[in-house]
Design an enzyme around this catalytic site. Structure first.
Site, short mmCIF file in Angstrom:
data_model
loop_
_atom_site.label_atom_id
_atom_site.label_comp_id
_atom_site.label_asym_id
_atom_site.label_seq_id
_atom_site.Cartn_x
_atom_site.Cartn_y
_atom_site.Cartn_z
N ARG A 24 55.19 61.56 67.88
CA ARG A 24 56.85 60.98 67.96
C ARG A 24 56.71 60.76 69.44
O ARG A 24 58.16 62.11 70.23
CB ARG A 24 56.87 62.36 67.71
CG ARG A 24 56.41 62.95 65.68
CD ARG A 24 57.59 61.99 65.05
NE ARG A 24 57.22 62.12 63.82
CZ ARG A 24 57.84 63.48 63.39
NH1 ARG A 24 58.76 63.97 63.78
NH2 ARG A 24 57.47 63.04 61.43
N ARG A 28 64.05 62.36 68.66
CA ARG A 28 65.70 63.36 68.81
C ARG A 28 65.24 63.92 70.31
O ARG A 28 66.77 64.13 70.77
CB ARG A 28 66.09 64.01 67.57
CG ARG A 28 66.40 63.57 66.31
CD ARG A 28 66.26 65.08 65.02
NE ARG A 28 65.20 65.03 65.32
CZ ARG A 28 64.51 65.76 63.82
NH1 ARG A 28 65.65 66.19 63.49
NH2 ARG A 28 63.51 65.89 63.82
N ARG A 37 70.12 55.86 66.71
CA ARG A 37 70.45 56.82 65.67
C ARG A 37 71.62 56.92 64.65
O ARG A 37 71.14 57.09 63.35
CB ARG A 37 69.35 57.82 65.20
CG ARG A 37 69.46 58.70 64.73
CD ARG A 37 67.71 57.98 63.61
NE ARG A 37 67.77 58.70 62.55
CZ ARG A 37 68.50 58.46 61.46
NH1 ARG A 37 69.79 57.27 61.27
NH2 ARG A 37 68.20 59.20 59.79
N ASP A 74 57.57 55.15 59.29
CA ASP A 74 56.92 56.54 58.85
C ASP A 74 57.30 56.72 57.99
O ASP A 74 55.85 55.60 57.46
CB ASP A 74 58.64 57.37 58.01
CG ASP A 74 58.21 58.79 58.25
OD1 ASP A 74 58.65 59.23 59.60
OD2 ASP A 74 58.00 59.26 57.46
N TYR A 150 53.68 64.79 49.61
CA TYR A 150 55.10 64.11 49.30
C TYR A 150 55.30 64.38 48.54
O TYR A 150 56.18 64.19 47.90
CB TYR A 150 55.30 63.40 50.63
CG TYR A 150 55.20 64.24 51.84
CD1 TYR A 150 56.25 64.89 52.18
CD2 TYR A 150 54.13 63.80 52.71
CE1 TYR A 150 56.75 65.62 53.36
CE2 TYR A 150 54.10 64.84 54.18
CZ TYR A 150 55.11 65.70 54.98
OH TYR A 150 55.10 66.20 55.80
#
Ligand code: CP3
Length: 347
Positions: A24, A28, A37, A74, A150
């Site tokens: 990562r 952000r 973004r 992702d 998921y």
């Protein structure tokens, strides 16, 4: 050959200081990431826009000069490509229309995957061209168990109880899903390699919810099958396995026939890993991401401790999990400096 110090380390050549990249590393915590973004509201659409994906892949390389870039994408692009509904809600993370019945597996198809994920492959070939030769480019995929988590739960979860109950009560039908994912992941990794990825990482972020026997069946065994499938096509491309939070079951992943390196989460002791894992396989890790939030003397002490324990063998410096959004970018610069200035004590 492109890929520099990271690829040398993965093929067994020692450098005076280990290569470094961070899970990562794009994200952000970087203001330049937040700015770009903000130009696309849907996270998946952002991932499927090659110019934007390439730009955010390069941002941490420009700032910190890491030894590897990881393509911005992702793990949930695979269920998306298989035909399951996937979306991201701000502040809540991923959402999927959950699979509740094995009959739904038949509707998932990997036939359209190469075309559907073509923007990812385009981003990889463009990122490879834009990167310095000495910077390796990593492709990646989620491992089957984590994707199944998921796909069945429909979101993140603390314990993934629904998924485990399905796996324990109906292993035959659960293995139909796992087998489909194994094939889709091999396709996705092979396509990334053919587009220009120098190495690939398999993230089994949720393997740690399983007891040891089940770690073997649902995490390790499918990951080994994927590695063998990729190696059959590209025998020289290194594969890094990240079975997060499996504890001492990490010993089972010492499989040089499948993996070139093992990524360690924060819970595994560096001293233990040096003794039990490193003689068999290159290791990557495992600084606590919160140390990077703390910075200062605490960061210096802990990063140096890890380097002193693992820096004498085959080692890639990384975190035990991803960079968190509240990380001050200056602390990342401090960490790179610590790793690059580290001096191995005489052995
Ligand atoms: O820099 C990089 O590491 C490359 C890009 C990358 C992302 N996700 C971008 C991303 C990688 C390698 C991933 C992997 C991923 N995605 C994993 C495995 C690693 C891990 O963290 O365990 C998992 C489980 C996912 C699923 C996922 N995607 C979650 C749970 C979330 C929400 C969490 C959050 O931080 O909000 C995402 C969204 C996501 N993927 C973001 C980023 C930068 C944040 C969303 C945004 O910017 O709007």
């Amino acid at each position: 050959m492109s890929g520099g110090k990271l690829l040398e380390t993965l093929s067994g050549t020692r450098s005076p200081t280990p290569p470094i990249w961070l899970m990562r590393q794009a994200g952000r915590y970087l203001p330049e990431y937040r700015a770009i973004r903000a130009t696309t509201s849907s996270f998946l659409e952002f991932c499927y826009t090659p110019e934007k994906a390439v730009e955010v892949t390069l941002q941490p390389i420009r700032r910190f000069g890491f030894d590897a870039a990881i393509i911005f994408s992702d793990i949930l692009v695979i269920p998306d490509a298989l035909g399951q509904k996937v979306w991201f809600e701000t502040g809540e993370g991923p959402k999927l229309e959950p699979l509740t019945d094995p009959a739904q597996f038949g509707k998932l198809s990997r036939g359209r995957l190469p075309e559907f994920l073509a923007p990812v492959y385009r981003a990889i070939s463009e990122a490879r061209k834009a990167l310095p030769r000495e910077t390796a480019l990593l492709g990646f995929a989620g491992a089957p168990f984590t994707l199944a988590c998921y796909m069945i739960e429909g979101s993140g979860s603390r314990d993934f109880a629904k998924v485990k109950q399905w796996a324990y009560s109906h292993p035959e039908s659960f293995s139909v899903l796992i087998d489909l994912l194994v094939d889709a992941i091999v396709d996705h990794l092979v396509n990334q390699i053919e587009a220009g990825a120098d190495a690939v990482q398999l993230f089994d972020s949720h393997a740690g919810v399983l007891p040891e026997e089940q770690v073997f069946s649902w995490s390790l065994e499918p990951m080994v099958r994927i590695a063998h499938g990729v190696r059959a096509r590209h025998p020289k491309v290194p594969i890094i396995a990240f079975p997060r939070a499996v504890g001492p079951a990490a010993l089972m992943y010492r499989r040089p026939d499948a993996f070139s390196a093992l990524s360690l989460d924060t819970g595994l002791g560096a001293h233990w890993a040096a003794k039990e894992l490193q003689p068999h396989i290159c290791v990557q890790g495992n600084l606590d991401p919160i140390m990077l939030v703390a910075g200062g003397a605490a960061l210096e002490r802990e990063a140096t401790r890890i380097l002193d324990k693992l820096g004498h063998g085959p080692f890639i410096f990384n975190l035990g999990h991803g960079v968190v959004p509240q990380t001050p970018p200056e602390h990342v610069a401090q960490l790179v400096e610590i790793v690059r200035n580290w001096k191995p004590s005489t052995e």
